[in-house]
Write a protein that holds these residues in place. Structure first.
Motif, short mmCIF file in Angstrom:
data_model
loop_
_atom_site.label_atom_id
_atom_site.label_comp_id
_atom_site.label_asym_id
_atom_site.label_seq_id
_atom_site.Cartn_x
_atom_site.Cartn_y
_atom_site.Cartn_z
N UNK A 1 -57.93 56.79 -10.35
CA UNK A 1 -56.61 57.02 -9.52
C UNK A 1 -55.37 56.69 -9.99
N UNK A 2 -55.78 55.07 -10.15
CA UNK A 2 -54.66 54.32 -10.61
C UNK A 2 -55.35 53.28 -11.80
N UNK A 3 -55.19 53.79 -12.99
CA UNK A 3 -55.67 53.23 -14.27
C UNK A 3 -55.12 51.80 -14.43
N UNK A 4 -55.83 51.07 -14.91
CA UNK A 4 -55.21 49.48 -15.20
C UNK A 4 -54.54 49.85 -16.54
N UNK A 5 -53.30 49.37 -16.36
CA UNK A 5 -52.30 49.52 -17.59
C UNK A 5 -52.32 48.19 -18.07
N UNK A 6 -52.11 47.29 -17.34
CA UNK A 6 -51.96 45.52 -17.89
C UNK A 6 -53.10 44.73 -16.96
N UNK A 7 -53.72 44.08 -18.18
CA UNK A 7 -54.58 43.22 -17.50
C UNK A 7 -54.18 41.72 -17.86
N UNK A 8 -54.38 40.66 -17.01
CA UNK A 8 -53.83 39.37 -17.26
C UNK A 8 -54.80 38.34 -16.94
N UNK A 9 -55.14 37.46 -17.88
CA UNK A 9 -55.92 36.42 -17.68
C UNK A 9 -55.52 35.07 -17.54
N UNK A 10 -55.34 34.64 -16.58
CA UNK A 10 -55.03 33.22 -16.17
C UNK A 10 -55.92 32.23 -15.94
N UNK A 11 -55.50 31.05 -16.34
CA UNK A 11 -56.24 29.79 -16.25
C UNK A 11 -55.86 28.54 -17.02
N UNK A 12 -56.40 27.41 -16.81
CA UNK A 12 -55.95 26.07 -17.34
C UNK A 12 -56.08 26.09 -18.88
N UNK A 13 -54.91 25.36 -19.42
CA UNK A 13 -54.80 25.31 -20.90
C UNK A 13 -56.15 24.66 -21.31
N UNK A 14 -56.76 25.37 -22.45
CA UNK A 14 -58.02 24.92 -22.99
C UNK A 14 -59.31 25.45 -22.51
N UNK A 15 -59.03 26.27 -21.62
CA UNK A 15 -60.01 26.88 -20.83
C UNK A 15 -60.88 28.18 -21.39
N UNK A 16 -60.16 28.70 -22.64
CA UNK A 16 -60.78 29.71 -23.61
C UNK A 16 -60.07 31.05 -23.25
N UNK A 17 -58.84 31.31 -22.85
CA UNK A 17 -58.21 32.49 -22.67
C UNK A 17 -58.00 33.15 -23.88
N UNK A 18 -57.55 32.60 -24.81
CA UNK A 18 -57.29 33.35 -26.04
C UNK A 18 -58.53 33.65 -26.68
N UNK A 19 -59.46 32.88 -26.75
CA UNK A 19 -60.75 33.37 -27.21
C UNK A 19 -61.39 34.48 -26.43
N UNK A 20 -61.34 34.54 -25.38
CA UNK A 20 -61.66 35.77 -24.29
C UNK A 20 -61.04 36.91 -24.58
#
Length: 601
Positions: free
Chosen positions: A68-87
């Motif tokens: 009923x409420x599709x996710x339009x935006x997902x945000x990955x948060x975490x410490x620098x160097x934790x692998x956010x860009x890779x994920x």
């Protein structure tokens, strides 16, 4: 006023009013295919340990998911160097492979650089990639955002996934939010970006096994003796732990092992374990670039002064974590204000809140980094630490006395001691190191009463601390307490001969304190009795109180260790002292007070 409109093709539903409006619509009202878009960057080498997070993001961003409420935006948060860009890149590639989207666009916002990409620049980059000529770009951010949504909507077919990497504020990506349809936005940031109205995915460090696998994959890819990992799994786990399971640090260690195929894991682990800064040693593997410190520097620059001070204070606090109440004492704030500030710092990725809430911790490398900054401030934070140590001592005494102040702690109080045990041990050590000897003794004395919670060997080490600070305070009574508690700790470790000697030292120092001596005589009597307790005993206690001691050696214990007669005598003297109100007998000679502890910890 010079008004000009350049509008070509399409279906018109809204009135456009502007000094200069540049609108490009689909010719004939039909879909307009997108041009050949730049390829996504590849997924960095060694991607592993993120299967659960990858599956979660793919499910969240699935345009065909029924919701009923599709996710339009997902945000990955975490410490620098934790692998956010890779994920994020792995998610984008996997989504394309599964035909969830027709296209994926990647843009690095450089949010933590000295010059982050401005919102208008982001829109400009994406619109150009989508084939909009520079001359047709609207001059304002709102116009460009509307054109982006329109361009995606008129593309037809499967949607487009936009990956906005390394955002530092919600404003950088707010205009990228897609309209209705199959398009999605995936953001990465060290901050939580709660103002973005996105579905948040917190990314923590790898598990120990995942961290080891990252190193192993790097070695297998390079074909540089990957068997080192399987042949020495203990040191592989040790290496991963020294990196704090942080992917950026693990990559540096893997690179070092690739460069030197004959470097043993134990040798590298020993090097990283040497005295000094672990952060500096890990960064030292990077040929001078110091990527871990650089990542943390960039995060620190984004903090306001109050957040910077809080980060540094928390890094100096004893123990692996801190409660909201203790943080309030440390920062001289109310618990409500402390929680608000802690939550704000956690939103930057530099602090983590426990899953159950109420406790806060840092990654090991972040703590070391921030503590370095804090120590550079000299004695600036000393009053804050004294306040925290006093808080721990006061709260420990309150918990020990119990809710009715009768010396019987309730379940909640024992739970508090259990939760804070590691912090209390380090608090006592910090109090001694900073010259707060009375506070160190208060905490140590209470800790000695809770040996089962943290181990008898640790309890013995606590009594060693008590002896040191009692002598610093030149307080024979406190030293007697330390010897007494040391005797109990040694007895719990089955070191009963040393325990008896320690209890005799307590009796000698407590001369003049009958009530104290009654307790010490009792414990000494029990200890001496236990020196002769074995699974079976051939002797017996006679009705007149005499002891029939078995001769020779029994159960491998020499006859002199069977000290039943002395135990009976001490017990009788204890009873006599108790009945006389503490006019205790003179204890047998024990270790003298020389300024050095007897018995090893």
């Amino acid at each position: 006023m010079d008004v000009s409109n350049a509008i070509s093709g399409g279906e018109f539903q809204n009135v456009v009013m502007a000094a200069h409006a540049h609108v490009t619509l689909a010719s004939g009202g039909g879909p307009v295919g997108l041009p050949d878009l730049p390829e996504l960057p590849p997924v960095p080498q060694g991607f592993t340990g993120r299967e659960a997070e990858l599956a979660e993001l793919l499910a969240l961003l699935d345009p065909e998911a029924v919701s009923a409420e599709p996710v339009l935006v997902a945000s990955v948060a975490g410490l620098g160097g934790v692998g956010k860009t890779t994920l994020a890149l792995a998610t984008a590639h996997a989504a394309l492979d599964r035909a969830r989207f027709a296209h994926a666009l990647f843009v690095d916002l450089r949010g933590y650089d000295d010059s982050p990409v401005a919102p208008g620049q982001v829109l400009d980059t994406l619109l150009r990639a989508l084939g909009i000529p520079p001359a047709e770009l609207p001059p304002d951010d709102g116009g460009r955002a509307a054109l982006l949504r329109s361009r995606l909507r008129t593309a037809g077919g499967l949607g487009t996934l936009i990956v906005a990497d390394n955002a530092s504020t919600a404003d950088q990506v707010r205009h990228l939010r897609p309209g209705p349809g199959p398009h999605r936005l995936l953001v990465t940031s060290r901050h939580t970006l709660s103002a973005l109205d996105a579905t948040l995915v917190d990314l923590d460090v790898l598990t120990p096994d995942g961290a080891v696998d990252l190193i192993a994959r790097r070695l297998r890819t390079a074909r540089r003796r990957p068997e080192r990992i399987t042949d020495d799994s203990t040191d592989a786990l040790r290496l991963a732990g020294l990196c704090g399971h942080l992917p950026l640090a693990l990559a540096l260690v893997a690179t070092e092992l690739v460069q030197d195929p004959h470097l043993a894991l134990t040798e590298l682990a020993d090097e990283l374990s040497e005295e000094g800064g672990r952060l500096e040693r890990i960064d030292g593997l990077s040929d001078g670039q110091r990527p871990v410190r650089l990542a943390l520097d960039r995060s620190r620059r984004r903090l306001d002064p109050a957040q910077t001070e809080l980060l540094d204070l928390l890094a100096l606090a004893p123990g692996p974590d801190i409660s909201t109440a203790a943080a309030a004492a440390l920062t001289a704030n109310s618990p409500r204000e402390a929680r608000r500030r802690l939550a704000g710092l956690a939103a930057t990725g530099l602090l983590r809140q426990s899953p159950e809430g109420g406790r806060w911790s840092m990654h090991d490398l972040v703590r070391e980094y921030a503590a370095g900054h804090a120590r550079a401030a000299g004695d600036r934070y000393a009053p804050h630490l004294r306040a925290l140590l006093a808080h721990y001592a006061d709260e420990f005494e309150r918990a020990h006395l119990g809710p009715d102040a009768d010396g019987y702690p309730g379940a909640e109080d024992v739970g508090w001691v259990s939760d804070e045990c590691s912090n209390l041990i380090e608090a006592a050590q910090l109090a001694e190191a900073t010259g707060e000897w009375a506070t160190a003794f208060r905490i140590g004395k209470l800790l000695a009463s809770y040996g089962p919670l943290y181990g008898d060997q640790e309890r013995l080490e606590t009594t060693t601390l008590m002896l040191r600070v009692a002598r610093r305070l030149d307080d024979p009574d406190r030293e007697g307490e330390a010897w007494h508690d040391r005797g109990l700790a040694l007895r719990a470790l089955n070191r009963r001969v040393e325990a008896a000697e320690a209890l005799r030292s307590a009796l000698r120092l407590w001369s003049g304190h009958p009530a104290f001596c009654v307790v010490a005589w009792f414990n000494l009597g029990q200890t001496l009795s236990e020196l002769g307790e074995f699974p079976t005993y051939g002797g017996r206690v006679e009705p007149d109180g005499g002891v029939d001691e078995p001769p020779g050696e029994t159960w491998g214990i020499p006859e002199p260790m069977w000290r039943f007669a002395e135990a009976v005598r001490v017990h009788e003297e204890w009873r006599a002292a108790d009945s006389r109100g503490g006019d205790e007998p003179e204890p047998a000679a024990g270790p003298q007070r020389t300024g050095e502890e007897t018995g090893s910890a």
